[in-house]
Enzyme design. Structure first.
Site, PDB file in Angstrom:
ATOM      1  N   ARG A 195       0.827  -1.208   0.000  1.00  0.00           N
ATOM      2  CA  ARG A 195       0.000   0.000   0.000  1.00  0.00           C
ATOM      3  C   ARG A 195       0.863   1.262   0.000  1.00  0.00           C
ATOM      4  O   ARG A 195       1.987   1.253   0.514  1.00  0.00           O
ATOM      5  CB  ARG A 195      -0.919   0.006   1.227  1.00  0.00           C
ATOM      6  CG  ARG A 195      -2.036  -1.028   1.160  1.00  0.00           C
ATOM      7  CD  ARG A 195      -2.951  -0.922   2.377  1.00  0.00           C
ATOM      8  NE  ARG A 195      -4.046  -1.885   2.303  1.00  0.00           N
ATOM      9  CZ  ARG A 195      -5.192  -1.680   1.662  1.00  0.00           C
ATOM     10  NH1 ARG A 195      -5.391  -0.531   1.031  1.00  0.00           N
ATOM     11  NH2 ARG A 195      -6.131  -2.610   1.642  1.00  0.00           N
ATOM     12  N   ASP A 196       0.296   2.316  -0.561  1.00  0.00           N
ATOM     13  CA  ASP A 196       0.924   3.637  -0.584  1.00  0.00           C
ATOM     14  C   ASP A 196       2.263   3.641  -1.311  1.00  0.00           C
ATOM     15  O   ASP A 196       3.103   4.520  -1.088  1.00  0.00           O
ATOM     16  CB  ASP A 196       1.107   4.174   0.846  1.00  0.00           C
ATOM     17  CG  ASP A 196      -0.213   4.272   1.594  1.00  0.00           C
ATOM     18  OD1 ASP A 196      -1.207   4.694   0.963  1.00  0.00           O
ATOM     19  OD2 ASP A 196      -0.260   3.933   2.785  1.00  0.00           O
ATOM     20  N   ARG A 197       2.466   2.643  -2.174  1.00  0.00           N
ATOM     21  CA  ARG A 197       3.669   2.541  -3.007  1.00  0.00           C
ATOM     22  C   ARG A 197       4.949   2.338  -2.189  1.00  0.00           C
ATOM     23  O   ARG A 197       6.047   2.573  -2.687  1.00  0.00           O
ATOM     24  CB  ARG A 197       3.831   3.774  -3.920  1.00  0.00           C
ATOM     25  CG  ARG A 197       2.661   4.029  -4.880  1.00  0.00           C
ATOM     26  CD  ARG A 197       2.332   2.800  -5.707  1.00  0.00           C
ATOM     27  NE  ARG A 197       1.473   3.084  -6.841  1.00  0.00           N
ATOM     28  CZ  ARG A 197       0.167   2.795  -6.903  1.00  0.00           C
ATOM     29  NH1 ARG A 197      -0.441   2.251  -5.854  1.00  0.00           N
ATOM     30  NH2 ARG A 197      -0.521   3.043  -7.986  1.00  0.00           N
ATOM     31  N   LEU A 198       4.822   1.888  -0.949  1.00  0.00           N
ATOM     32  CA  LEU A 198       6.000   1.571  -0.141  1.00  0.00           C
ATOM     33  C   LEU A 198       6.337   0.093  -0.348  1.00  0.00           C
ATOM     34  O   LEU A 198       6.274  -0.731   0.575  1.00  0.00           O
ATOM     35  CB  LEU A 198       5.744   1.888   1.337  1.00  0.00           C
ATOM     36  CG  LEU A 198       5.583   3.376   1.656  1.00  0.00           C
ATOM     37  CD1 LEU A 198       5.266   3.571   3.134  1.00  0.00           C
ATOM     38  CD2 LEU A 198       6.854   4.143   1.288  1.00  0.00           C
TER      39      LEU A 198
END
Length: 228
Positions: A195-198
């Site tokens: 999630r959230d590009r992490l």
């Protein structure tokens, strides 16, 4: 302009869960991709391998093949030895490849040197192919121009008549121009979407003799985490 976004809800990948050597980790993820396809049908070609090379002008070139080999020596695929990819490989020796499973938010990247697969392995694989696929290996001068589809179909018909389907694995000989390449890896990266590009990017980096980059040897690799 595309405005839709997909939240990457993958499981991620932690160092504590990583196999000690690349081969076991890649095999684990590949098995999961096959299982996912069998269960849900949303990973249609688990072994689809994008292969990147560089041409004589220094321009990158990429295409998708099927990974037909995977062992301690690296992943491998078959092709015409006169194809564009083979010509580019012979000129530079460098190669990169990737397996991508979007439905699972996972990918594997391989980078290293291309090594031609031995004729015994190629012959053993060739006889496992369906008769029509063996005929096409003769009919297609891969990557070369052809007048139209009718010319390609006509070539296939000629070889089908020359090597008719007898139900034997030996009814079509292996073309001398047909072979394959293996990636002798310097790096194997496992990408896991979060999630959230992490995202997680855990990379096996070869530390041992480049002449023998065994993917099953824990002592030949160190693991580096890279930022997403």
């Amino acid at each position: 302009m595309t405005t839709g976004r997909t939240e990457y809800t993958g499981e991620g990948l932690d160092e504590r869960d990583l196999a000690p050597a690349p081969l076991a980790q890649v095999e684990k993820w590949l098995a999961a991709a096959h299982h996912r396809q069998a269960e849900r049908g949303d990973v249609p070609e688990p072994t689809a391998l994008s292969v990147a090379t560089v041409d004589a002008a220094g321009m990158p070139d990429v295409r998708t093949v099927l990974m037909r080999f995977l062992d301690a020596r690296g992943p491998g695929f078959v092709t015409d030895l006169g194809s564009a990819k083979s010509t580019q490989i012979r000129a530079t020796g460098g190669i990169a490849a990737s397996l991508t499973w979007p439905a699972m938010f996972r990918a594997v990247r391989f980078r290293g040197r291309a090594v031609e697969i031995g004729r015994d392995e190629i012959a053993a694989y060739f006889v496992s192919r369906p008769w029509g696929s063996r005929i096409s290996a003769w009919a297609s001068d891969q990557s070369r121009p052809v007048a139209d589809r009718a010319a390609l179909v006509a070539a296939s018909a000629r070889y089908a008549a020359l090597y008719p389907d007898t139900g034997s694995p030996d009814d079509v000989p292996v073309p001398s121009s047909w072979g394959g390449w293996r990636v002798a890896c310097d790096e194997v990266e496992l990408w896991a979407g979060r999630r959230d590009r992490l995202h997680d990017r855990l990379v096996y980096v070869r530390t041992a003799d480049p002449a023998a980059p065994a993917l099953d040897d824990p002592g030949a690799w160190e693991v580096v985490r890279r930022q997403p």
